[in-house]
Scaffold this active site. Structure first.
Site, PDB file in Angstrom:
ATOM      1  N   ARG A  60      59.296  32.643  25.697  1.00 19.03           N
ATOM      2  CA  ARG A  60      60.149  31.534  25.234  1.00 19.03           C
ATOM      3  C   ARG A  60      60.761  31.844  23.878  1.00 19.03           C
ATOM      4  O   ARG A  60      61.665  31.131  23.430  1.00 19.03           O
ATOM      5  CB  ARG A  60      59.329  30.247  25.160  1.00 19.03           C
ATOM      6  CG  ARG A  60      58.684  29.848  26.483  1.00 19.03           C
ATOM      7  CD  ARG A  60      57.493  28.946  26.266  1.00 19.03           C
ATOM      8  NE  ARG A  60      57.894  27.591  25.987  1.00 19.03           N
ATOM      9  CZ  ARG A  60      58.039  26.630  26.905  1.00 19.03           C
ATOM     10  NH1 ARG A  60      57.814  26.914  28.152  1.00 19.03           N
ATOM     11  NH2 ARG A  60      58.411  25.436  26.594  1.00 19.03           N
ATOM     12  N   LYS A  77      64.330  31.494  24.702  1.00 26.41           N
ATOM     13  CA  LYS A  77      64.662  31.637  26.119  1.00 26.41           C
ATOM     14  C   LYS A  77      65.221  30.336  26.675  1.00 26.41           C
ATOM     15  O   LYS A  77      66.052  30.350  27.568  1.00 26.41           O
ATOM     16  CB  LYS A  77      63.433  32.044  26.929  1.00 26.41           C
ATOM     17  CG  LYS A  77      63.714  32.311  28.406  1.00 26.41           C
ATOM     18  CD  LYS A  77      64.753  33.382  28.610  1.00 26.41           C
ATOM     19  CE  LYS A  77      65.141  33.568  30.059  1.00 26.41           C
ATOM     20  NZ  LYS A  77      66.337  34.426  30.205  1.00 26.41           N
ATOM     21  N   GLU A 125      81.136  36.580  29.077  1.00 25.06           N
ATOM     22  CA  GLU A 125      79.712  36.887  29.220  1.00 25.06           C
ATOM     23  C   GLU A 125      79.376  38.225  28.564  1.00 25.06           C
ATOM     24  O   GLU A 125      78.367  38.378  27.883  1.00 25.06           O
ATOM     25  CB  GLU A 125      79.312  36.869  30.685  1.00 25.06           C
ATOM     26  CG  GLU A 125      77.951  37.459  31.023  1.00 25.06           C
ATOM     27  CD  GLU A 125      76.766  36.767  30.351  1.00 25.06           C
ATOM     28  OE1 GLU A 125      76.954  35.730  29.689  1.00 25.06           O
ATOM     29  OE2 GLU A 125      75.646  37.309  30.463  1.00 25.06           O
ATOM     30  N   ASN A 181      56.415  20.609  19.991  1.00 25.71           N
ATOM     31  CA  ASN A 181      57.623  21.325  20.389  1.00 25.71           C
ATOM     32  C   ASN A 181      58.749  20.302  20.378  1.00 25.71           C
ATOM     33  O   ASN A 181      58.604  19.217  20.936  1.00 25.71           O
ATOM     34  CB  ASN A 181      57.446  21.912  21.795  1.00 25.71           C
ATOM     35  CG  ASN A 181      58.695  22.644  22.266  1.00 25.71           C
ATOM     36  OD1 ASN A 181      59.609  22.892  21.474  1.00 25.71           O
ATOM     37  ND2 ASN A 181      58.740  22.950  23.539  1.00 25.71           N
ATOM     38  N   GLY A 182      59.852  20.605  19.699  1.00 24.62           N
ATOM     39  CA  GLY A 182      60.981  19.670  19.706  1.00 24.62           C
ATOM     40  C   GLY A 182      61.401  19.326  18.280  1.00 24.62           C
ATOM     41  O   GLY A 182      61.072  20.037  17.340  1.00 24.62           O
ATOM     42  N   HIS A 208      98.952  36.414  21.830  1.00 25.80           N
ATOM     43  CA  HIS A 208      99.081  35.148  21.074  1.00 25.80           C
ATOM     44  C   HIS A 208      98.192  35.126  19.840  1.00 25.80           C
ATOM     45  O   HIS A 208      97.810  34.061  19.372  1.00 25.80           O
ATOM     46  CB  HIS A 208      98.749  33.975  22.006  1.00 25.80           C
ATOM     47  CG  HIS A 208      99.661  33.892  23.177  1.00 25.80           C
ATOM     48  ND1 HIS A 208     100.983  33.524  23.088  1.00 25.80           N
ATOM     49  CD2 HIS A 208      99.443  34.196  24.485  1.00 25.80           C
ATOM     50  CE1 HIS A 208     101.542  33.570  24.287  1.00 25.80           C
ATOM     51  NE2 HIS A 208     100.640  33.971  25.158  1.00 25.80           N
ATOM     52  N   TRP A 263      58.974  28.346  17.306  1.00 26.33           N
ATOM     53  CA  TRP A 263      60.348  28.841  17.112  1.00 26.33           C
ATOM     54  C   TRP A 263      60.936  27.900  16.072  1.00 26.33           C
ATOM     55  O   TRP A 263      61.150  26.716  16.337  1.00 26.33           O
ATOM     56  CB  TRP A 263      61.120  28.768  18.429  1.00 26.33           C
ATOM     57  CG  TRP A 263      62.508  29.305  18.327  1.00 26.33           C
ATOM     58  CD1 TRP A 263      62.880  30.594  18.136  1.00 26.33           C
ATOM     59  CD2 TRP A 263      63.713  28.543  18.392  1.00 26.33           C
ATOM     60  NE1 TRP A 263      64.238  30.687  18.088  1.00 26.33           N
ATOM     61  CE2 TRP A 263      64.780  29.459  18.240  1.00 26.33           C
ATOM     62  CE3 TRP A 263      64.008  27.213  18.582  1.00 26.33           C
ATOM     63  CZ2 TRP A 263      66.110  29.061  18.268  1.00 26.33           C
ATOM     64  CZ3 TRP A 263      65.328  26.803  18.618  1.00 26.33           C
ATOM     65  CH2 TRP A 263      66.362  27.727  18.446  1.00 26.33           C
ATOM     66  N   LYS A 303      76.690  38.759  25.599  1.00 26.10           N
ATOM     67  CA  LYS A 303      75.577  39.719  25.743  1.00 26.10           C
ATOM     68  C   LYS A 303      75.518  40.674  24.554  1.00 26.10           C
ATOM     69  O   LYS A 303      74.472  40.929  23.965  1.00 26.10           O
ATOM     70  CB  LYS A 303      75.747  40.495  27.048  1.00 26.10           C
ATOM     71  CG  LYS A 303      75.281  39.722  28.274  1.00 26.10           C
ATOM     72  CD  LYS A 303      73.790  39.799  28.406  1.00 26.10           C
ATOM     73  CE  LYS A 303      73.132  38.697  29.152  1.00 26.10           C
ATOM     74  NZ  LYS A 303      73.476  37.342  28.770  1.00 26.10           N
ATOM     75  N   GLU A 327      74.440  38.752  21.325  1.00 22.97           N
ATOM     76  CA  GLU A 327      73.060  38.244  21.246  1.00 22.97           C
ATOM     77  C   GLU A 327      72.034  39.368  21.271  1.00 22.97           C
ATOM     78  O   GLU A 327      70.907  39.185  20.846  1.00 22.97           O
ATOM     79  CB  GLU A 327      72.781  37.245  22.356  1.00 22.97           C
ATOM     80  CG  GLU A 327      72.784  37.815  23.752  1.00 22.97           C
ATOM     81  CD  GLU A 327      72.421  36.761  24.799  1.00 22.97           C
ATOM     82  OE1 GLU A 327      71.776  35.766  24.458  1.00 22.97           O
ATOM     83  OE2 GLU A 327      72.787  36.947  25.958  1.00 22.97           O
ATOM     84  N   CYS A 358      59.433  26.476  21.313  1.00 19.18           N
ATOM     85  CA  CYS A 358      57.999  26.543  20.996  1.00 19.18           C
ATOM     86  C   CYS A 358      57.178  26.463  22.282  1.00 19.18           C
ATOM     87  O   CYS A 358      57.636  26.010  23.315  1.00 19.18           O
ATOM     88  CB  CYS A 358      57.599  25.375  20.107  1.00 19.18           C
ATOM     89  SG  CYS A 358      58.570  25.273  18.619  1.00 19.18           S
TER      90      CYS A 358
HETATM   91  C1  AGP Z   1      71.812  33.924  27.834  1.00 18.52           C
HETATM   92  O1  AGP Z   1      71.826  35.348  27.647  1.00 18.52           O
HETATM   93  C2  AGP Z   1      71.492  33.181  26.575  1.00 18.52           C
HETATM   94  N1  AGP Z   1      70.174  33.522  26.178  1.00 18.52           N
HETATM   95  C3  AGP Z   1      71.793  31.707  26.588  1.00 18.52           C
HETATM   96  O2  AGP Z   1      73.187  31.589  26.459  1.00 18.52           O
HETATM   97  C4  AGP Z   1      71.359  30.896  27.823  1.00 18.52           C
HETATM   98  O3  AGP Z   1      72.127  31.275  28.934  1.00 18.52           O
HETATM   99  C5  AGP Z   1      71.621  29.407  27.545  1.00 18.52           C
HETATM  100  O4  AGP Z   1      70.829  29.030  26.462  1.00 18.52           O
HETATM  101  C6  AGP Z   1      71.344  28.500  28.751  1.00 18.52           C
HETATM  102  O5  AGP Z   1      69.988  28.572  29.087  1.00 18.52           O
HETATM  103  P1  AGP Z   1      69.544  27.949  30.508  1.00 18.52           P
HETATM  104  O6  AGP Z   1      70.255  28.760  31.571  1.00 18.52           O
HETATM  105  O7  AGP Z   1      68.053  28.094  30.569  1.00 18.52           O
HETATM  106  O8  AGP Z   1      69.993  26.524  30.552  1.00 18.52           O
END
Ligand code: AGP
Length: 606
Positions: free
Chosen positions: A27, A601, A479, A98-99, A502, A74, A483, A486, A2
């Protein structure tokens, strides 16, 4: 995550509140709203979806008032619908939050018994009724807010205004960041300095446990016991321009293409490029006798840490214990005497990573943080900050921050190897030289996106996608899978190529896409044999490699060529293809590339 804004202004604030919220869009959010006070009365406008919907609502039903708060939500508790959007308010109080209030059920029960009717499913509404109840008991607004704060458990950043006093705003921070902005006869509140940049660069960051009484004349800060405390006011360098796409279709694509430039800025911060040597900051710990490094992070940042583990163990012979922060924070891991704990985070606000940091700090470790936001909580709570110079990363999917994190870790590995006597001057020059070639070699890959557009189209039909990698390419396989998941919402999994037999090989059948990250290193032949096992069962191989065509020894549907590079920099090279694969697949899928569904974010809640 948020976003919160607030303004004690000298003229109508609605427009500035929306402008400030626009700078917090990156965000991630799913609804927004503002509330203002005019003529002693509180009023609000809220809307689902993007800020443009709120702006339209305001153009049809304007809000006046020189005092106001705003919020991008959010959803954590309650669906992302207007009813649950902030600010939450009644005729006396308006609140943005926020939180997560962890004891909200207990408070909700108590307040319901007192006759308060809850209109929403949110935890925030408990704050509204707590403050209101304190006012009803005769407390003044500041005391009413302070007493309410003492009842809250969990993570919160709060902004509260009162119909009875339009020269008052209460701010409180326990976890998610919150900053006060100082103008000329105007006082601001924001989740970060970027939100306030168009109005002021004079910023005071609240720390955990702080709450503040804001007036147009200034702010007083207190600890939870009510004792006055002071916090430094800094001049923020956050850009007052809304970061724009610079002609690219999406922020993510812009940030992918910024990598050669921002990596060169980042490595220049840790290398003496003229001398060909590493110039790494003193971490305040003896690297020569250091017994172990603990690394903890989340998501993409954790995969950077995993690459770092391979580099540190290979080039510095330094044992590394790495774990995702959401697990590490509860593992009660035994900690070495005088150990180093390294945390990696783009935002510097991720709750799990912060919790892991505090565990290690309490355990007497030397704390270093690789962060992209230098004013972040993580930066402020670390002994040593190792900045990535990626610039603001707006796309929710991390790209340039990831490769800048790798760049810092690569420089650290050289520095540690040198300090521990495993890297001599010649090897140092060789590895530094390899890093200095990365920007140019990355540009070579970025020159032609056609293969990725073609592949993206093909992957839109996939139900499951496998990413395989061995050794230092294994974290890049992880990674790449993250990607794709997400961004395109297609299920994907990253596996150590040696693990295929395995179990996962049972997934392989005609047409299953398997993306094999196989730069030409000492494990190349072994990875190729795994690939042939896949091809023999009808899998569609996408070969990410600097090997010559045909080296796969089996049919591949696409060979995404990597430039010839030093093995030390293979993870940086292979990052670009996996980013472009996910980007172009997402574009073909029509998903919200810069703000994928359900994601934020920075995850400042557990
Ligand atoms: C990355 O593509 C993701 N959006 C997510 O995994 C992100 O890397 C993770 O939440 C960590 O965020 P930070 O680097 O701000 O701590």
């Amino acid at each position: 995550m948020c976003g919160i804004v607030g303004i004690l202004g000298t003229e109508a604030v609605a427009g500035d509140l929306v402008e400030a919220l626009k700078r917090l869009e990156y965000r991630g959010y799913d609804s927004a709203g503002i509330a203002t006070i005019e003529g002693g009365k509180l009023d609000r406008r809220r809307a689902e979806g993007k800020l443009k919907n709120l702006a339209l609502r305001l153009s049809n039903q304007p809000l006046q008032g020189r005092t106001g708060i705003g919020h991008t939500r959010w959803a954590t508790h309650g669906k992302p619908v207007e009813r649950n959007a902030h600010p939450h308010m009644n005729d006396k109080v308006a609140v943005v939050h926020n939180g997560i209030i962890e004891n909200f059920r207990e408070l909700r029960g108590e307040l319901t018994k007192k006759g308060y009717a809850f209109e929403t499913e949110t935890d925030t509404e408990t704050v509204l009724h707590l403050v209101t109840d304190n006012l009803k008991q005769g407390l003044k607004p500041v005391e009413a807010a302070h007493k309410a704060l003492s009842r809250l458990r969990g993570a919160y950043a709060l902004g509260i205004i009162f119909a009875a006093d339009d020269d008052l705003m209460i701010a409180a921070r326990q976890g998610p960041p919150l900053a006060i902005g100082h103008g000329e006869g105007v006082t601001y509140l924001g989740s970060d300095a970027i939100a306030l940049a168009p109005f002021t660069s004079k910023i005071t960051y609240l720390e955990d446990g702080d709450w503040a009484v804001l007036r147009r004349s200034g702010a007083e800060i207190f600890d939870l016991a009510g004792k006055p405390i002071t916090r430094p006011t800094i001049v923020s360098t956050a850009s007052s321009l809304t970061v724009d796409k610079g002609g690219y279709r999406h922020f993510m694509l812009k940030e992918i293409h910024q990598q050669p430039e921002v990596i060169s800025h980042t490595i220049a911060n840790y290398l003496d490029l003229a001398a060909g040597t590493v110039e790494f900051p003193d971490l305040g710990i003896d690297l020569k006798t250091l017994s172990r490094v603990t690394i903890s992070a989340c998501g993409t940042a954790s995969y950077a840490g995993l690459v770092g583990k391979y580099w540190l163990e290979r080039y510095a012979r330094l044992p590394v214990d790495i774990d995702v922060a959401s697990e590490y924070r509860y593992r009660e891991a035994p900690l070495p005497e005088n150990g180093l704990a390294l945390f990696i985070s783009q935002s510097g606000e991720t709750a799990d990573t912060m919790a892991a940091l505090r565990y290690c700090k309490d355990g007497g470790q030397r704390i270093a943080a690789i962060v992209n936001v230098r004013t972040s909580t993580m930066a402020r709570e670390s002994h040593v900050v190792l900045p990535t110079l990626a610039g603001p990363e707006i796309g929710v999917a991390s790209t340039k921050a990831f490769t800048c994190q790798l760049s810092v870790l690569a420089c650290f590995a050289i520095a540690a190897g040198k300090a521990r006597g495993h890297i001599g001057p010649e090897k140092e020059r060789e590895l530094v030289q390899a890093l200095t070639q990365v920007p140019r070699l990355m540009s070579d890959i970025l020159r032609d996106e056609k293969p990725y557009e073609h592949l993206g189209h093909r992957l839109t039909k996939a139900r499951d996608v496998l990413y395989l990698g061995r050794g230092i390419s294994f974290p890049i396989a992880l990674e790449g899978a993250l990607k794709l998941k997400e961004l395109s919402y297609i299920h994907a999994e990253g596996y150590a190529a040696g693990e295929l037999k395995h179990g996962p090989i049972a997934l392989i059948e005609e047409g299953v896409p398997v993306i094999v990250v196989a730069p030409h290193d000492e494990l190349f032949e072994k990875t190729v044999s795994n690939m042939q096992e896949v091809a023999a069962r009808g899998g569609d191989i996408i070969f990410v490699s600097d090997a010559e065509d045909g080296a796969a020894g089996c049919k591949v549907i696409e060979h995404l060529h990597l430039p010839k590079a030093h093995p030390f920099t293979h993870p940086l090279m292979a990052s670009i293809p996996v980013q472009l694969i996910s980007y172009h697949t997402a574009v073909q899928m029509g998903t919200d590339v810069d703000q994928p569904r359900n994601l934020a974010k920075s995850v400042t809640v557990e």
